[in-house]
Scaffold this motif. Sequence first.
Motif, short mmCIF file in Angstrom:
data_model
loop_
_atom_site.label_atom_id
_atom_site.label_comp_id
_atom_site.label_asym_id
_atom_site.label_seq_id
_atom_site.Cartn_x
_atom_site.Cartn_y
_atom_site.Cartn_z
N SER A 286 0.83 -1.21 0.00
CA SER A 286 0.00 0.00 0.00
C SER A 286 0.86 1.25 0.00
O SER A 286 0.52 2.26 0.59
CB SER A 286 -0.96 0.01 1.19
OG SER A 286 -1.86 -1.04 1.09
N GLY B 78 2.11 4.58 -0.74
CA GLY B 78 1.58 5.79 -1.34
C GLY B 78 0.08 5.86 -1.43
O GLY B 78 -0.46 6.81 -1.97
N HIS B 79 -0.63 4.89 -0.91
CA HIS B 79 -2.09 4.89 -0.98
C HIS B 79 -2.67 5.53 0.28
O HIS B 79 -3.43 4.90 1.00
CB HIS B 79 -2.61 3.46 -1.15
CG HIS B 79 -2.20 2.85 -2.44
ND1 HIS B 79 -3.03 2.79 -3.53
CD2 HIS B 79 -1.03 2.30 -2.84
CE1 HIS B 79 -2.40 2.21 -4.53
NE2 HIS B 79 -1.18 1.91 -4.13
N THR B 80 -2.31 6.77 0.53
CA THR B 80 -2.80 7.48 1.71
C THR B 80 -3.27 8.87 1.27
O THR B 80 -2.82 9.39 0.24
CB THR B 80 -1.70 7.63 2.77
OG1 THR B 80 -0.64 8.45 2.23
CG2 THR B 80 -1.15 6.29 3.22
N PRO B 81 -4.15 9.48 2.04
CA PRO B 81 -4.58 10.84 1.70
C PRO B 81 -3.41 11.83 1.65
O PRO B 81 -3.39 12.72 0.80
CB PRO B 81 -5.55 11.21 2.82
CG PRO B 81 -6.06 9.91 3.33
CD PRO B 81 -4.92 8.94 3.18
N ALA C 50 -0.26 11.24 0.77
CA ALA C 50 0.50 11.04 -0.46
C ALA C 50 -0.26 11.57 -1.68
O ALA C 50 0.30 12.26 -2.52
CB ALA C 50 0.82 9.56 -0.64
N TRP C 51 -1.54 11.24 -1.77
CA TRP C 51 -2.34 11.68 -2.91
C TRP C 51 -2.42 13.21 -2.96
O TRP C 51 -2.27 13.81 -4.03
CB TRP C 51 -3.74 11.08 -2.86
CG TRP C 51 -3.79 9.70 -3.40
CD1 TRP C 51 -3.80 8.55 -2.68
CD2 TRP C 51 -3.82 9.31 -4.78
NE1 TRP C 51 -3.83 7.46 -3.52
CE2 TRP C 51 -3.85 7.91 -4.81
CE3 TRP C 51 -3.82 10.01 -5.97
CZ2 TRP C 51 -3.88 7.20 -6.01
CZ3 TRP C 51 -3.85 9.30 -7.15
CH2 TRP C 51 -3.87 7.91 -7.17
N THR C 52 -2.66 13.84 -1.83
CA THR C 52 -2.79 15.29 -1.81
C THR C 52 -1.48 15.96 -2.19
O THR C 52 -1.46 16.89 -3.00
CB THR C 52 -3.24 15.77 -0.41
OG1 THR C 52 -4.45 15.11 -0.08
CG2 THR C 52 -3.45 17.26 -0.39
N VAL D 265 1.01 14.78 -4.00
CA VAL D 265 1.33 14.54 -5.41
C VAL D 265 0.42 15.38 -6.32
O VAL D 265 0.89 15.92 -7.32
CB VAL D 265 1.22 13.04 -5.73
CG1 VAL D 265 1.26 12.81 -7.23
CG2 VAL D 265 2.34 12.28 -5.05
N ILE D 266 -0.85 15.49 -5.99
CA ILE D 266 -1.75 16.28 -6.82
C ILE D 266 -1.35 17.75 -6.81
O ILE D 266 -1.31 18.41 -7.87
CB ILE D 266 -3.21 16.09 -6.37
CG1 ILE D 266 -3.69 14.68 -6.74
CG2 ILE D 266 -4.12 17.15 -6.98
CD1 ILE D 266 -5.02 14.29 -6.15
N GLY E 77 2.05 17.49 2.00
CA GLY E 77 2.10 16.04 2.19
C GLY E 77 2.75 15.66 3.51
O GLY E 77 2.25 14.79 4.23
N LYS F 223 1.01 13.93 6.75
CA LYS F 223 1.57 12.70 7.32
C LYS F 223 1.79 12.87 8.83
O LYS F 223 1.48 11.98 9.61
CB LYS F 223 2.90 12.38 6.64
CG LYS F 223 3.55 11.12 7.16
CD LYS F 223 4.86 10.85 6.45
CE LYS F 223 5.54 9.65 7.08
NZ LYS F 223 6.87 9.42 6.53
#
Length: 83
Positions: free
Chosen positions: A5, A7-10, A12-14, A16-17, A52, A56
């Motif tokens: 899993s 990078g499958h966290t809010p 990480a996604w936020t 990167v976006i 990010g 975290k």
Amino acid sequence: MAGTSHGHTPAAWTGVIIAFIGFCISGAFMVLANPLGFWAGLVVVALGGVVGLAMKAAGMGMPKAAHKDLAEAIAASKVPAKV
């Protein structure tokens, strides 16, 4: 990596976006030959990293216990070398 899993966290996604949006801004202004817009886009890229890391730290990233469990599973699955 898919089994962890990674990078499958809010957080990480936020991060990167936001960094991707900054990259797009910077790229557009580079084509338009506008140095101020280019540097503003790079500031947005850096802001993505800061957001990010802040998320975290707020607990929206990968829990630390998961990394320890993964290390134990990898160590247990390794076969000792024949001598």
